[in-house]
Write an enzyme that holds these catalytic residues in place. Structure first.
Site, PDB file in Angstrom:
ATOM      1  N   LYS A   1      44.389  39.571  30.296  1.00 18.67           N
ATOM      2  CA  LYS A   1      43.391  39.260  31.328  1.00 18.67           C
ATOM      3  C   LYS A   1      42.498  38.101  30.856  1.00 18.67           C
ATOM      4  O   LYS A   1      42.178  37.196  31.631  1.00 18.67           O
ATOM      5  CB  LYS A   1      42.552  40.501  31.643  1.00 18.67           C
ATOM      6  CG  LYS A   1      43.355  41.568  32.386  1.00 18.67           C
ATOM      7  CD  LYS A   1      42.634  42.910  32.426  1.00 18.67           C
ATOM      8  CE  LYS A   1      43.544  43.983  33.026  1.00 18.67           C
ATOM      9  NZ  LYS A   1      42.995  45.342  32.947  1.00 18.67           N
TER      10      LYS A   1
ATOM     11  N   GLN B   1      37.910  48.622  30.497  1.00 14.52           N
ATOM     12  CA  GLN B   1      39.328  48.958  30.370  1.00 14.52           C
ATOM     13  C   GLN B   1      39.490  50.465  30.192  1.00 14.52           C
ATOM     14  O   GLN B   1      38.907  51.069  29.294  1.00 14.52           O
ATOM     15  CB  GLN B   1      39.943  48.200  29.179  1.00 14.52           C
ATOM     16  CG  GLN B   1      41.439  48.392  29.031  1.00 14.52           C
ATOM     17  CD  GLN B   1      42.240  47.792  30.194  1.00 14.52           C
ATOM     18  OE1 GLN B   1      41.928  46.721  30.706  1.00 14.52           O
ATOM     19  NE2 GLN B   1      43.269  48.505  30.623  1.00 14.52           N
TER      20      GLN B   1
ATOM     21  N   ASP C   1      37.282  45.710  39.694  1.00 12.42           N
ATOM     22  CA  ASP C   1      38.425  46.629  39.651  1.00 12.42           C
ATOM     23  C   ASP C   1      38.441  47.527  40.892  1.00 12.42           C
ATOM     24  O   ASP C   1      39.403  48.257  41.109  1.00 12.42           O
ATOM     25  CB  ASP C   1      38.342  47.513  38.396  1.00 12.42           C
ATOM     26  CG  ASP C   1      39.404  47.155  37.377  1.00 12.42           C
ATOM     27  OD1 ASP C   1      40.319  46.384  37.723  1.00 12.42           O
ATOM     28  OD2 ASP C   1      39.326  47.670  36.242  1.00 12.42           O
TER      29      ASP C   1
END
Ligand code: NAP
Length: 284
Positions: A50, A94, A117
């Site tokens: 990412k 994460q 997200d």
């Protein structure tokens, strides 16, 4: 019939090129803040990928690596810092978190406007109500792949196998909002083969290699395989029996190289959207 292979890598590359141009037009670069807790090798790989893409697109990228034994207070402090940082438009924690740390709780600390997200309760609620703001990346990538396949979803019968908050549930909302008739399946579903066999669109997100047998696929159906399963020989496999499914479907995503690359591209798209909005620029 031999299916068209929906190449997520190529599509992600094209979308990323467009995002890079749009990012350069903003007064300041979009900023992505990433929080990585612990040493999980898979999480490290995902976060590294990412970061590489963010930097390639000209985004500001800030990564906070915290030890696995970090307290919730410490993690909350880092998320709060990123929430307050005017150069940061999107925050990603994460998941999963190590050692029993509650990922849901930590996710809720992210400001909804920076929730790139799309996993906070506010983002999920807006999507469920048909007023999406920031949409979870994998489901958004799946919709883009269906657009790429020129599937007009209106009136089609779609099945989503899996009901996680990360993939299955948001995908079902998106398909329904595109006017497909959606059946959502899960581990207690009685006649999975029958439901798949009646469906024009199959989204498999259950996490069991080959569990959706190729023979079940209705001829001409479009198949999106979300599953990423590491086999004993080290190779990756999806949730769908690819070889047979590809003989029956009109279009199918491969694993790897289908949904996976789209997930990162959609994270970048969400970050750009959040940034444009925060900078008072047109979002689309
Ligand atoms: P998850 O949280 O484990 O959810 C799996 C879902 O599948 C659950 O709803 C479960 O039902 C259902 N299920 C399990 N066995 C089933 C069966 N035999 N028949 C029907 N439904 C069944 O997994 P997830 O996070 O959604 O991820 C799913 C897969 O997608 C995994 O392989 C993951 O690695 C992959 N993934 C890929 C990406 C990407 O970018 N490519 C991103 C995210 C996830 P219950 O609710 O009844 O337990």
């Amino acid at each position: 019939m031999s299916a068209r292979i929906l190449d997520g890598r190529a599509l992600a590359r094209r979308l990323n090129q467009a995002l890079k141009i749009r990012a350069a037009e903003l007064p300041r670069p979009p900023g992505l803040g990433v929080v990585l807790v612990g040493e999980d090798p898979a999480s490290r790989v995902y976060v590294r990928r990412k970061g590489i893409v963010a930097e390639r697109l000209g985004f500001l990228h800030r990564q906070h690596d915290l030890p696995a034994d970090s307290s919730l207070e410490r993690i909350q402090g880092v998320v709060a810092e990123l929430n307050d940082d005017p150069a940061i438009d999107g925050i990603l924690v994460q998941l999963p978190l190590p050692g029993g740390l509650d990922g849901r709780l930590v996710t809720e600390w992210i400001e909804p406007d920076k929730d790139v997200d799309g996993l906070t309760t506010i983002s999920a609620g807006l999507l469920a109500q048909g007023r999406p703001h920031l949409i979870p990346c994998t489901p958004l990538g799946i919709l883009r792949l269906l657009e790429e396949a020129e599937v007009s979803l209106e009136g089609l019968d779609a099945v989503v196998i899996g009901r996680s908050n990360l993939v299955g549930r948001p995908v079902a909302h998106l398909l329904e909002q595109a006017n497909a008739t959606v059946t959502q399946c899960h581990s207690r579903t009685r006649d999975l083969a029958g439901i798949v066999g009646r469906s024009d669109v199959v989204v498999a997100a259950l996490g069991h290699p080959g569990a959706v047998e190729g023979e079940w696929i209705r001829p001409g159906a479009v198949v999106i395989d979300v599953g990423v399963n590491r086999l004993e020989d080290g190779t990756l496999a999806g949730d769908v029996g690819f070889e047979v499914a590809a003989q029956r479907a009109s279009a199918i995503t491969p694993v790897p190289g289908g949904v996976g690359p789209m997930t990162i591209a959609m994270l970048m798209e969400n970050t750009l959207r959040a940034s444009a909005q925060r900078q008072g620029r047109p979002v689309d």
